[in-house]
Design an enzyme around this catalytic site. Structure first.
Site, mmCIF file in Angstrom:
data_model
loop_
_atom_site.group_PDB
_atom_site.id
_atom_site.type_symbol
_atom_site.label_atom_id
_atom_site.label_comp_id
_atom_site.label_asym_id
_atom_site.label_seq_id
_atom_site.Cartn_x
_atom_site.Cartn_y
_atom_site.Cartn_z
ATOM 1 N N ARG A 177 -12.739 6.339 -0.302
ATOM 2 C CA ARG A 177 -11.594 5.432 -0.201
ATOM 3 C C ARG A 177 -12.032 4.045 -0.655
ATOM 4 O O ARG A 177 -13.212 3.673 -0.564
ATOM 5 C CB ARG A 177 -11.102 5.344 1.257
ATOM 6 N N CYS B 277 0.821 -1.226 0.000
ATOM 7 C CA CYS B 277 0.000 0.000 0.000
ATOM 8 C C CYS B 277 0.854 1.276 0.000
ATOM 9 O O CYS B 277 1.432 1.604 -1.016
ATOM 10 C CB CYS B 277 -0.977 -0.044 1.152
ATOM 11 N N HIS C 244 -3.520 -5.586 2.436
ATOM 12 C CA HIS C 244 -3.219 -5.688 3.867
ATOM 13 C C HIS C 244 -3.835 -6.992 4.373
ATOM 14 O O HIS C 244 -4.268 -7.829 3.610
ATOM 15 C CB HIS C 244 -3.883 -4.519 4.621
HETATM 16 N N1 GLN Z 1 -1.947 6.863 2.257
HETATM 17 C C1 GLN Z 1 -2.184 5.952 1.153
HETATM 18 C C2 GLN Z 1 -3.630 5.992 0.648
HETATM 19 O O1 GLN Z 1 -4.510 6.407 1.351
HETATM 20 C C3 GLN Z 1 -1.845 4.524 1.567
HETATM 21 C C4 GLN Z 1 -2.766 3.982 2.651
HETATM 22 C C5 GLN Z 1 -2.304 2.626 3.167
HETATM 23 O O2 GLN Z 1 -1.105 2.370 3.300
HETATM 24 N N2 GLN Z 1 -3.283 1.731 3.454
HETATM 25 O O3 GLN Z 1 -3.876 5.573 -0.485
#
Ligand code: GLN
Length: 240
Positions: free
Chosen positions: A128, A93, A192
């Site tokens: 998101r 990520c 993740h």
């Molecule tokens: N900050 C990045 C995003 O929001 C990565 C987030 C994360 O590592 N889950 O895309």
């Protein structure tokens, strides 16, 4: 046999439990009698990256990514050379995004990436991307499914071989139906979970590739994966 694992910025990029990947790699290697040396590489503890066999960098907030970017900039050419020389790297990520060319945040600010690989991430003003994800991997591993959980605002656009095609969830972005990047023994992914405990076949793939860079071995001794694969299959049953 000995395996030197570098955990890059464990204090800054460890959102969503990604340190679990390190625990999984260490346990699976040591269960086979492999001596593991774990190196934490961070802003106040630098070791020689060329000593590493396997590198992991986890996920984090946009802000953490920027802090890591500034600190790691002077080391990026070494990591790029290591990746070009087939060293094993798993980037999850935020860590995945950071190794690319740039990260455009939701306000349109262009945050430079380390440019180690040529892909770009653009954060969207849409919601998101959060949820369970299942992919069908292009790697030569069995099973072909890799399961995980994604939580990112950034959308990544890449021309590299993907880690896999998306069966459930989104992956790199809403449109391409692919997830991650594979280049030599570098794997970038949004998964993740942490990704490795529920995908022991992927963990072993990384360990074997790292050992094959310095030892003449064909395979790893099998170990009991019944619990791990039960968890893997549970995700397939619930969300597949
Ligand atoms: N900050 C990045 C995003 O929001 C990565 C987030 C994360 O590592 N889950 O895309």
């Amino acid at each position: 046999m000995q395996l030197d694992i570098f955990h890059l910025y464990p204090d800054l990029l460890n959102l969503y439990g990604d340190t679990g990947n390190i625990k999984c790699l260490v346990k699976r290697a040591e269960s086979r009698g492999i001596t593991v040396n774990l190196h934490n590489f961070s802003d106040d503890m630098k070791e020689d990256l060329t000593e590493g066999d396997l590198f992991f960098i986890g996920g984090g907030s946009d802000r953490s990514q920027q802090l890591v970017y500034r600190d790691f900039l002077e080391h990026k050419d070494v990591l790029k050379e290591l990746i070009n020389n087939n060293k094993v790297v798993l980037a999850v990520c935020g860590g995945y995004q950071l190794l690319g060319r740039e990260y455009i945040d939701k306000d349109g600010n262009v945050l430079p990436g380390l440019g180690i690989l040529d892909y770009t991430t653009k954060s969207s003003d849409k919601k998101r991307i959060i949820g369970n994800i299942i992919i069908n991997t292009t790697l030569d591993i069995t099973p072909k499914t890799i399961v995980g959980f994604e939580n990112h605002g950034g959308r990544t656009f890449s021309k590299y071989e993907p880690l896999g095609s998306v069966l459930v969830g989104y992956g790199n972005n809403e449109n391409d139906k692919i997830e991650g990047v594979v280049y030599n023994n570098y794997i970038g992914t949004y998964l993740h979970g942490p990704i490795l405990p529920k995908n022991p076949h992927l963990a072993d793939y990384l360990i074997l590739k790292a050992l094959q860079n310095k030892y003449d071995i064909e395979s790893l001794k099998p170990i009991d994966d019944s619990i791990e694969m039960k968890a893997h299959k549970k995700v397939l049953k619930l969300y597949g």
